[in-house]
Design an enzyme around this catalytic site. Structure first.
Site, PDB file in Angstrom:
ATOM      1  N   HIS A   1       2.785  -5.108   9.637  1.00 44.58           N
ATOM      2  CA  HIS A   1       1.661  -5.486   8.798  1.00 44.58           C
ATOM      3  C   HIS A   1       0.698  -6.200   9.717  1.00 44.58           C
ATOM      4  O   HIS A   1      -0.402  -6.627   9.361  1.00 44.58           O
ATOM      5  CB  HIS A   1       1.912  -6.255   7.661  1.00 44.58           C
ATOM      6  CG  HIS A   1       2.743  -5.815   6.560  1.00 44.58           C
ATOM      7  ND1 HIS A   1       2.663  -4.348   5.983  1.00 44.58           N
ATOM      8  CD2 HIS A   1       3.910  -6.222   5.812  1.00 44.58           C
ATOM      9  CE1 HIS A   1       3.341  -4.276   5.232  1.00 44.58           C
ATOM     10  NE2 HIS A   1       4.169  -5.486   4.843  1.00 44.58           N
TER      11      HIS A   1
ATOM     12  N   ARG B   1       7.960   0.079  -8.226  1.00 40.18           N
ATOM     13  CA  ARG B   1       7.557  -0.296  -9.766  1.00 40.18           C
ATOM     14  C   ARG B   1       7.114   0.576 -10.403  1.00 40.18           C
ATOM     15  O   ARG B   1       7.714   1.203 -11.281  1.00 40.18           O
ATOM     16  CB  ARG B   1       6.516  -1.350  -9.195  1.00 40.18           C
ATOM     17  CG  ARG B   1       6.146  -2.418 -10.593  1.00 40.18           C
ATOM     18  CD  ARG B   1       4.984  -3.443 -10.431  1.00 40.18           C
ATOM     19  NE  ARG B   1       3.882  -2.798 -10.146  1.00 40.18           N
ATOM     20  CZ  ARG B   1       2.530  -2.498 -10.878  1.00 40.18           C
ATOM     21  NH1 ARG B   1       3.005  -2.689 -12.215  1.00 40.18           N
ATOM     22  NH2 ARG B   1       1.513  -1.533 -10.608  1.00 40.18           N
TER      23      ARG B   1
ATOM     24  N   SER C   1       0.868  -1.262   0.138  1.00 38.67           N
ATOM     25  CA  SER C   1       0.135   0.045  -0.079  1.00 38.67           C
ATOM     26  C   SER C   1       0.809   1.213  -0.022  1.00 38.67           C
ATOM     27  O   SER C   1       0.557   2.379   0.093  1.00 38.67           O
ATOM     28  CB  SER C   1      -1.044   0.037   1.251  1.00 38.67           C
ATOM     29  OG  SER C   1      -0.253  -0.202   2.368  1.00 38.67           O
TER      30      SER C   1
HETATM   31  P1  A3P Z   1       3.300  -0.413  -7.452  1.00 37.64           P
HETATM   32  O1  A3P Z   1       3.458  -1.787  -7.503  1.00 37.64           O
HETATM   33  O2  A3P Z   1       1.659  -0.020  -7.637  1.00 37.64           O
HETATM   34  O3  A3P Z   1       4.122   0.532  -8.375  1.00 37.64           O
HETATM   35  P2  A3P Z   1       4.948  -1.298  -0.373  1.00 37.64           P
HETATM   36  O4  A3P Z   1       6.402  -0.162  -0.118  1.00 37.64           O
HETATM   37  O5  A3P Z   1       3.953  -1.380   0.812  1.00 37.64           O
HETATM   38  O6  A3P Z   1       5.446  -2.536  -0.603  1.00 37.64           O
HETATM   39  O7  A3P Z   1       4.389  -0.881  -1.600  1.00 37.64           O
HETATM   40  C1  A3P Z   1       4.855  -0.701  -3.061  1.00 37.64           C
HETATM   41  C2  A3P Z   1       4.016   0.079  -3.882  1.00 37.64           C
HETATM   42  O8  A3P Z   1       4.322   1.391  -3.559  1.00 37.64           O
HETATM   43  C3  A3P Z   1       4.570  -0.117  -5.176  1.00 37.64           C
HETATM   44  O9  A3P Z   1       3.508   0.102  -5.966  1.00 37.64           O
HETATM   45  C4  A3P Z   1       5.731   0.913  -5.400  1.00 37.64           C
HETATM   46  O10 A3P Z   1       5.910   1.270  -6.585  1.00 37.64           O
HETATM   47  C5  A3P Z   1       5.001   2.036  -4.709  1.00 37.64           C
HETATM   48  N1  A3P Z   1       6.102   3.147  -4.107  1.00 37.64           N
HETATM   49  C6  A3P Z   1       7.219   2.639  -3.632  1.00 37.64           C
HETATM   50  N2  A3P Z   1       7.984   4.078  -3.296  1.00 37.64           N
HETATM   51  C7  A3P Z   1       7.020   4.984  -3.612  1.00 37.64           C
HETATM   52  C8  A3P Z   1       7.121   6.339  -3.518  1.00 37.64           C
HETATM   53  N3  A3P Z   1       8.134   6.995  -3.009  1.00 37.64           N
HETATM   54  N4  A3P Z   1       5.981   7.427  -3.657  1.00 37.64           N
HETATM   55  C9  A3P Z   1       4.843   6.470  -4.408  1.00 37.64           C
HETATM   56  N5  A3P Z   1       4.654   5.213  -4.353  1.00 37.64           N
HETATM   57  C10 A3P Z   1       5.770   4.393  -4.247  1.00 37.64           C
END
Ligand code: A3P
Length: 322
Positions: free
Chosen positions: A134, A288, A68
């Site tokens: 989590h 991603r 998230s």
């Molecule tokens: P997507 O897979 O939709 O790109 P977590 O950190 O909870 O594992 O979540 C990962 C998600 O947050 C991924 O989404 C990732 O690209 C996104 N994410 C990571 N760093 C971020 C940032 N600095 N700003 C916005 N989204 C970010």
């Protein structure tokens, strides 16, 4: 047999034998513990955290559903709480976020500090200590509920959460295992069988807690963070008792944190392109696309209909929309 392969305590193995289990998204199984699903190799950490972690009144705990935006919020919280140390002009080059991944600076309790160790050394953490988890609301350690420590909760639209989780787990799977199809994991997600799922129960647990105890639990959405980042960051700072001063705002202090923690900035850093976490995951997998609404590129109309229906049913009467 898989229980023998994992590095688990005898008590944990015994417990796992008594719990409902299902094949997980990675190599191991998921187990239904206190109403939520946890991967086999994380169960030790879940139990150790629950039993051993002693929260202090000044602690800040970031709680999220997986995928998230945990990485983003870890960076933001670290930068926010440590801004007087690192964000003065002459110190800018030394900012730890430029050298370390946010998961190294804000460790997870059950997936990091307590993953194999019932008594990790927390003496190097200075107040306010910053940790992440989590764990569902019902499964939080008693000391978290009983102390004055603050919880910052972050969640995200279920369709984007699912798509992000599907990509992430496929990248973590060993090559010889092949990838999970979208269809099979989608069905698991809808049935609640995903790491720390059911997704909806996780979100609702914290949403209700935030309504009952607004001074203790702050409820944030990824989409709101993306849409109005300055507003949300100021809300966060106020909640944590460290609001931005007029001077700070006038001097661009809010934007500076947002820029430092932006997807663009963090994802291009060497440490996040080539580094790894102590638990083995490559840092780059946490970055991603970082966009809202990417699900349109993956889900069929039937999937959208099913997921929207579940969300509507689960959230009915709660006032919550995601
Ligand atoms: P997507 O897979 O939709 O790109 P977590 O950190 O909870 O594992 O979540 C990962 C998600 O947050 C991924 O989404 C990732 O690209 C996104 N994410 C990571 N760093 C971020 C940032 N600095 N700003 C916005 N989204 C970010």
């Amino acid at each position: 047999k898989y229980l023998q392969d994992e590095n688990l305590t005898d008590e944990c193995r015994e417990l796992l034998r008594s719990l409902p289990s299902e094949k997980g998204w990675l190599s191991t199984f998921l187990h239904l513990f206190q109403g939520f699903w946890y991967g086999t190799r994380h169960m030790n950490g879940v139990l150790y955290t629950q039993l051993q972690f002693k929260a202090q009144d000044s602690d800040v705990l970031l709680v999220t559903t997986p995928k998230s935006g945990t990485t983003w919020l870890k960076a933001i919280l670290f930068a926010l709480l440590n801004r007087s140390r690192y964000l003065e002009p002459h110190k800018k080059l030394d900012h730890p976020l430029l050298q370390k991944n946010p998961h190294d600076l804000v460790p997870s309790l059950e997936l990091g500090l307590y993953v194999e160790d019932p008594n990790p050394d927390l003496s190097s953490f200075t107040s306010p200590r910053l940790f992440a988890t989590h764990l569902s609301h019902v499964s939080l350690p008693d000391s978290v509920k009983d102390s004055k420590c603050k919880l910052v909760y972050l969640c995200r639209n279920p369709k984007d959460t699912f798509v992000s989780l599907w990509h992430f787990t496929n990248k973590l799977r060993l090559k010889e295992m092949g990838t999970n199809t979208l269809e099979e994991t989608f069905d698991k997600f809808c049935r609640g069988v995903s790491s720390n799922g059911p997704y909806w129960d996780h979100v609702l647990g914290y949403y209700k807690a935030s309504l009952e105890m607004p001074h203790k639990v702050l409820f944030l959405k990824y989409e709101e963070m993306t849409e109005k980042p300055s507003e949300q960051l100021k809300r966060l700072a106020g909640f944590l008792g460290c609001p931005f001063s007029e001077d700070e705002e006038a001097n661009g202090g809010v934007d500076e944190i947002l820029r430092l923690c932006s997807f663009d900035n963090l994802s291009k850093l060497e440490v996040n392109r080539s580094g790894k976490l102590p638990t083995g995951e490559e840092n780059r997998l946490f970055f991603r696309k970082g966009e809202v609404g990417d699900w349109v590129n993956y889900l069929t109309p039937e999937m959208i209909e099913r997921l929207d229906r579940i969300t509507k049913e689960k959230f009915r009467g709660s006032g919550l929309k995601l």
